[in-house]
Design an enzyme around this catalytic site. Sequence first.
Site, PDB file in Angstrom:
ATOM      1  N   LYS A   1     -37.744 -14.279  28.142  1.00  0.00           N
ATOM      2  CA  LYS A   1     -37.909 -15.843  28.633  1.00  0.00           C
ATOM      3  C   LYS A   1     -38.327 -16.279  29.901  1.00  0.00           C
ATOM      4  O   LYS A   1     -37.839 -15.644  30.706  1.00  0.00           O
ATOM      5  CB  LYS A   1     -35.714 -16.779  28.844  1.00  0.00           C
ATOM      6  CG  LYS A   1     -35.587 -16.137  29.606  1.00  0.00           C
ATOM      7  CD  LYS A   1     -34.829 -17.803  30.376  1.00  0.00           C
ATOM      8  CE  LYS A   1     -34.511 -17.494  32.034  1.00  0.00           C
ATOM      9  NZ  LYS A   1     -34.466 -18.122  32.988  1.00  0.00           N
TER      10      LYS A   1
ATOM     11  N   HIS B   1     -30.436 -12.129  28.675  1.00  0.00           N
ATOM     12  CA  HIS B   1     -29.798 -10.912  29.150  1.00  0.00           C
ATOM     13  C   HIS B   1     -28.114 -11.822  29.657  1.00  0.00           C
ATOM     14  O   HIS B   1     -27.480 -11.072  29.583  1.00  0.00           O
ATOM     15  CB  HIS B   1     -29.991 -10.754  30.774  1.00  0.00           C
ATOM     16  CG  HIS B   1     -30.269 -11.597  31.922  1.00  0.00           C
ATOM     17  ND1 HIS B   1     -32.090 -12.663  31.797  1.00  0.00           N
ATOM     18  CD2 HIS B   1     -29.341 -11.819  32.152  1.00  0.00           C
ATOM     19  CE1 HIS B   1     -31.030 -13.822  33.031  1.00  0.00           C
ATOM     20  NE2 HIS B   1     -30.282 -12.806  33.431  1.00  0.00           N
TER      21      HIS B   1
ATOM     22  N   LYS C   1     -23.735  -7.487  24.910  1.00  0.00           N
ATOM     23  CA  LYS C   1     -22.683  -7.382  24.040  1.00  0.00           C
ATOM     24  C   LYS C   1     -21.290  -7.129  24.228  1.00  0.00           C
ATOM     25  O   LYS C   1     -20.178  -7.740  23.292  1.00  0.00           O
ATOM     26  CB  LYS C   1     -23.108  -5.976  23.497  1.00  0.00           C
ATOM     27  CG  LYS C   1     -22.262  -5.103  21.903  1.00  0.00           C
ATOM     28  CD  LYS C   1     -22.797  -3.786  21.481  1.00  0.00           C
ATOM     29  CE  LYS C   1     -24.311  -4.072  20.797  1.00  0.00           C
ATOM     30  NZ  LYS C   1     -24.897  -2.608  20.153  1.00  0.00           N
TER      31      LYS C   1
ATOM     32  N   GLU D   1     -24.267 -21.313  39.908  1.00  0.00           N
ATOM     33  CA  GLU D   1     -23.781 -20.058  40.583  1.00  0.00           C
ATOM     34  C   GLU D   1     -24.296 -20.440  42.534  1.00  0.00           C
ATOM     35  O   GLU D   1     -24.290 -22.363  42.720  1.00  0.00           O
ATOM     36  CB  GLU D   1     -25.413 -19.632  40.879  1.00  0.00           C
ATOM     37  CG  GLU D   1     -25.345 -18.962  39.384  1.00  0.00           C
ATOM     38  CD  GLU D   1     -26.712 -18.706  39.263  1.00  0.00           C
ATOM     39  OE1 GLU D   1     -27.057 -17.286  39.272  1.00  0.00           O
ATOM     40  OE2 GLU D   1     -28.184 -19.006  39.163  1.00  0.00           O
TER      41      GLU D   1
ATOM     42  N   HIS E   1     -30.194 -19.721  27.710  1.00  0.00           N
ATOM     43  CA  HIS E   1     -29.056 -18.753  27.600  1.00  0.00           C
ATOM     44  C   HIS E   1     -27.661 -20.500  26.696  1.00  0.00           C
ATOM     45  O   HIS E   1     -26.816 -19.423  25.888  1.00  0.00           O
ATOM     46  CB  HIS E   1     -28.257 -18.323  29.003  1.00  0.00           C
ATOM     47  CG  HIS E   1     -29.728 -17.875  29.456  1.00  0.00           C
ATOM     48  ND1 HIS E   1     -30.336 -17.052  29.262  1.00  0.00           N
ATOM     49  CD2 HIS E   1     -29.500 -17.666  31.164  1.00  0.00           C
ATOM     50  CE1 HIS E   1     -31.173 -15.951  29.824  1.00  0.00           C
ATOM     51  NE2 HIS E   1     -30.547 -16.668  31.181  1.00  0.00           N
TER      52      HIS E   1
ATOM     53  N   LYS F   1     -27.150 -24.063  41.197  1.00  0.00           N
ATOM     54  CA  LYS F   1     -27.260 -23.462  41.780  1.00  0.00           C
ATOM     55  C   LYS F   1     -27.167 -24.736  43.192  1.00  0.00           C
ATOM     56  O   LYS F   1     -26.848 -25.208  43.758  1.00  0.00           O
ATOM     57  CB  LYS F   1     -28.966 -22.853  43.015  1.00  0.00           C
ATOM     58  CG  LYS F   1     -29.462 -22.116  41.651  1.00  0.00           C
ATOM     59  CD  LYS F   1     -31.168 -21.004  41.883  1.00  0.00           C
ATOM     60  CE  LYS F   1     -31.094 -20.756  40.787  1.00  0.00           C
ATOM     61  NZ  LYS F   1     -30.603 -19.590  40.158  1.00  0.00           N
TER      62      LYS F   1
END
Length: 497
Positions: A171, A201, A205, A239, A263, A364
């Site tokens: 992406k 990412h 899973k 973050e 995401h 951020k």
Amino acid sequence: MKNTAASSNQRSTQSNQPDAGSPASVADPGGRIKTLVILGASGDLTGRLLLPGVARLIASGRAPGLNLVGAGSDDWSPQQWQDRLKDRFSEAMEPDGASTDTGIKELHQLQEGSSYHQLDVTAKGALGQFLKDIPGPVALYFALPPAVSQKACTALTPEDLPEGTRLVMEKPFGSSVESARALNATLATLVPEDHIHRVDHFLGKSTVLNILGLRFANRLLEHSWDGEHIEKVEIFFDEALTLENRARYYDHAGAGRDMIQSHLLQVMGIMAMEPPATLGEQDVRSSIATVLRASTIGRSGHDLAEYTRRARYTSGTIGKRKVPNYIDEDGVDPANDTETLAEVEVYINNWRWAGVPFILRSGKALGNARKEAVVTFKPVPHLPVGFKGSDSPTRLHIGFGPDTLVLDLDVNGPGDVFTLDRVKLEAELGSDPLLPYGEVLEGILRADPLLSVRGDTAEECWRIVEPTFAAWASGAVPMENYAAGSSGPQAWTTSND
């Protein structure tokens, strides 16, 4: 009350359940990827995220017999490539709960046999000629800027690709609906859709299955998982990190394109989807796509100044670290008007979720690192007269990395049974010792697209956010400020939660 032991029975059920509709459920050793080719092997993404993910996957013994080939525009010697592998593989080389003796031996063999090649992937015929000498089936990983990946794919022909090749795209997938559609059309001329892995990412899973298991294995929750019982859903990715030498990418992307467009919309799709018949990739990914097709930012799609917010950090302190103004960071161009904190309210226009805001926030340089989805339930219709104390809404927190579950409840407090006190019921959810990129890579090597973003979904994500980005570019939504190390603009409800 605290339950920190994940259910072993649940993990066993998940691992042994047939995955109808998913290629990973088919025993086909001949279809397993033989060689991972990383394009952009000398770049930051490869060194920072991709190679550590590869290392942990190999060292855990879950990807035997893999070859690794790197290609990049830099003129690197074989020793420079080996030095990079040694550095990025070092942690996985240490025996621990994830790495096994056999896996570590495999990782040593992969490192010793790996090679690096200087290559202009956009030159017509160059990549195809390079691939002729690579043992297949091949996973071709484009760890490159989107524009370079597009040029590289345009220069390829189906005949250039070894049989069984899988194309792995990072992406952002395109930069608009139009560019994503054009890239999809290009890829469709090269391989089938189920051989294309659009990497997200963030969708490890463990994260995906934990949300699905929580929702669909518990009648109590699924029964109340709708607009009749839920007030709002918030998905946070706050973050403490700043630019970390990524200005070249981030100053053109910003928080909206970096996280919300990809995401967080995907996580929203999983949180809001209808129950799938199976955990096969067709059922799960189609359910996510259905949610996104029904979604708009704002109630009408035109009231973006009311339902979107953006801000940028100014100088401040995070821990003991002094952080400069964003616009004074190395590599930042103030003319780009880049936001470092973004928030949007998405509405899913269907029966289950009508009127419920899904608030997606990412930023951020924030003092409170927060990666979780928070489901706030509506208050009870009537609290019996006589109770004292705070009547707070019931909240469910689903944490991402580490995967945790926290339920906030009001219960009768100790001492005075007429006073309501807040308690938290906590549990650790099942997790995988692999790094997020390791989980994604395992799916690619096993030819399972479950954790990959489907082509139509990638286009829908751009369709949802494009009006917002246009409104921001026009100045219709003002840029606010917040001090680095703070919780964000104080006027934002999410900054005071």
